[in-house]
Design an enzyme around this catalytic site. Structure first.
Site, mmCIF file in Angstrom:
data_model
loop_
_atom_site.group_PDB
_atom_site.id
_atom_site.type_symbol
_atom_site.label_atom_id
_atom_site.label_comp_id
_atom_site.label_asym_id
_atom_site.label_seq_id
_atom_site.Cartn_x
_atom_site.Cartn_y
_atom_site.Cartn_z
ATOM 1 N N HIS A 134 0.840 -1.208 0.000
ATOM 2 C CA HIS A 134 0.000 0.000 0.000
ATOM 3 C C HIS A 134 0.871 1.252 0.000
ATOM 4 O O HIS A 134 0.692 2.155 -0.823
ATOM 5 C CB HIS A 134 -0.915 -0.032 1.227
ATOM 6 C CG HIS A 134 -1.761 1.190 1.406
ATOM 7 N ND1 HIS A 134 -3.129 1.175 1.234
ATOM 8 C CD2 HIS A 134 -1.445 2.468 1.759
ATOM 9 C CE1 HIS A 134 -3.611 2.393 1.454
ATOM 10 N NE2 HIS A 134 -2.610 3.190 1.786
ATOM 11 N N GLU A 135 1.827 1.289 0.923
ATOM 12 C CA GLU A 135 2.692 2.468 1.025
ATOM 13 C C GLU A 135 3.632 2.571 -0.176
ATOM 14 O O GLU A 135 3.930 3.667 -0.657
ATOM 15 C CB GLU A 135 3.500 2.412 2.326
ATOM 16 C CG GLU A 135 2.668 2.293 3.603
ATOM 17 C CD GLU A 135 1.737 3.479 3.831
ATOM 18 O OE1 GLU A 135 1.776 4.448 3.045
ATOM 19 O OE2 GLU A 135 0.962 3.438 4.797
ATOM 20 N N HIS A 151 1.874 4.232 -3.081
ATOM 21 C CA HIS A 151 1.892 5.703 -2.956
ATOM 22 C C HIS A 151 3.233 6.260 -3.423
ATOM 23 O O HIS A 151 3.293 7.213 -4.201
ATOM 24 C CB HIS A 151 1.673 6.112 -1.497
ATOM 25 C CG HIS A 151 0.265 6.018 -1.015
ATOM 26 N ND1 HIS A 151 -0.792 6.585 -1.674
ATOM 27 C CD2 HIS A 151 -0.251 5.432 0.107
ATOM 28 C CE1 HIS A 151 -1.916 6.358 -0.991
ATOM 29 N NE2 HIS A 151 -1.607 5.654 0.078
#
Length: 265
Positions: free
Chosen positions: A58-59, A62
């Site tokens: 997820h990170e 980004h």
């Protein structure tokens, strides 16, 4: 040569992430083969390690989209190595979501990596950077539920089905929560570039509290019921039986008395 080597180091997968991935693989094998003496413990370790892997992805999503959007500083911060210890808010990004899974069985969205928005030009790029994290959860959920909606469960051990169902549930809840257009969550980051300057200035003082307001609202029975009704509808649409998700959640808490209907091994 030095610059090329430095960039390679910034993008080299962290040994910490590889160790977590190894735990996921070994415990997943233990669940599949029913090798573990305590099936619930194996499911706990498999789901927890897989959940941490999904948080890292997820990170990373980004950071990677931010890199292509113009923020060349994400590499120096270690965000491209998938190392959970490199995150700006390690507690919000990793520790708190894992604790919520253990205590409440809900996929809590984590704190985002720091993106230098001043280096990113274009409203669409800002929106895509914010949307990339929840999209990683969506793709993870699709992968977990694929055996269900493809009707490919023949030969898949029951315990592994339960684990996949619960893991998918965590991904769906994390994605849905994160996509809410609430300050502090990725959903707001998607719409924020399109708001007027005055609206953004009015919302800005409340941004640090949006995350906690959402969590507080989930304790209101009516809100909680509506939210989980939506989650259940999505899970059914993905072909995941409610019993599989329920048993996955119950077996995950191996320290509790297990319902007879969920016992395996």
């Amino acid at each position: 040569m030095t610059t090329t080597t430095h960039r390679h180091d910034e993008r080299r997968i962290s040994p910490v992430f590889l160790a977590i991935l190894a735990v996921m693989a070994v415990t997943g094998w233990a669940v599949w083969t029913d090798f573990a003496a305590l099936p619930g413990l194996a499911i706990f370790l498999f789901v927890t390690s897989a959940w941490i892997v999904s948080l890292c992805l997820h990170e990373y999503a980004h950071a990677r989209t931010a890199l292509h959007g113009g923020d060349i500083t994400v590499g120096a911060r270690g965000y491209l190595t998938l190392n959970p210890l490199a995150y700006t808010h390690a507690v919000l990004s990793i520790v708190l979501p894992v604790l919520f899974v253990i205590m409440g069985g809900i996929g809590l969205p984590g704190g985002a990596v720091y993106i230098d928005r001043g280096l990113v030009r274009g409203r669409w790029k800002h929106s895509v950077i914010s949307a990339a994290g929840p999209l990683a959860n969506v793709l993870f959920a699709v992968a977990c539920t694929a055996p269900f909606w493809l009707d490919a469960l023949d030969g898949v051990p029951t315990g592994f089905q339960y684990a996949l169902a619960f893991l998918a549930f965590l991904q769906v809840t994390a994605a849905l929560l994160n996509l809410l257009p609430v300050p502090g969550l990725d959903g707001y980051g998607v719409v924020e570039p399109w708001l007027s300057y005055n609206v953004k200035r009015q919302i800005e003082p409340y941004a640090p509290y949006g995350f906690f307001v959402v969590i507080a609202l989930l304790f209101i029975p009516a809100v909680n019921g509506a939210f989980f009704d939506a989650i259940d509808a999505l899970m059914r649409a993905l072909g995941v039986p409610e019993l599989s998700r329920y048993c996955g959640s119950e077996l995950f808490r191996f320290w509790q008395e297990q319902p007879e209907i969920c016992k395996i091994g």
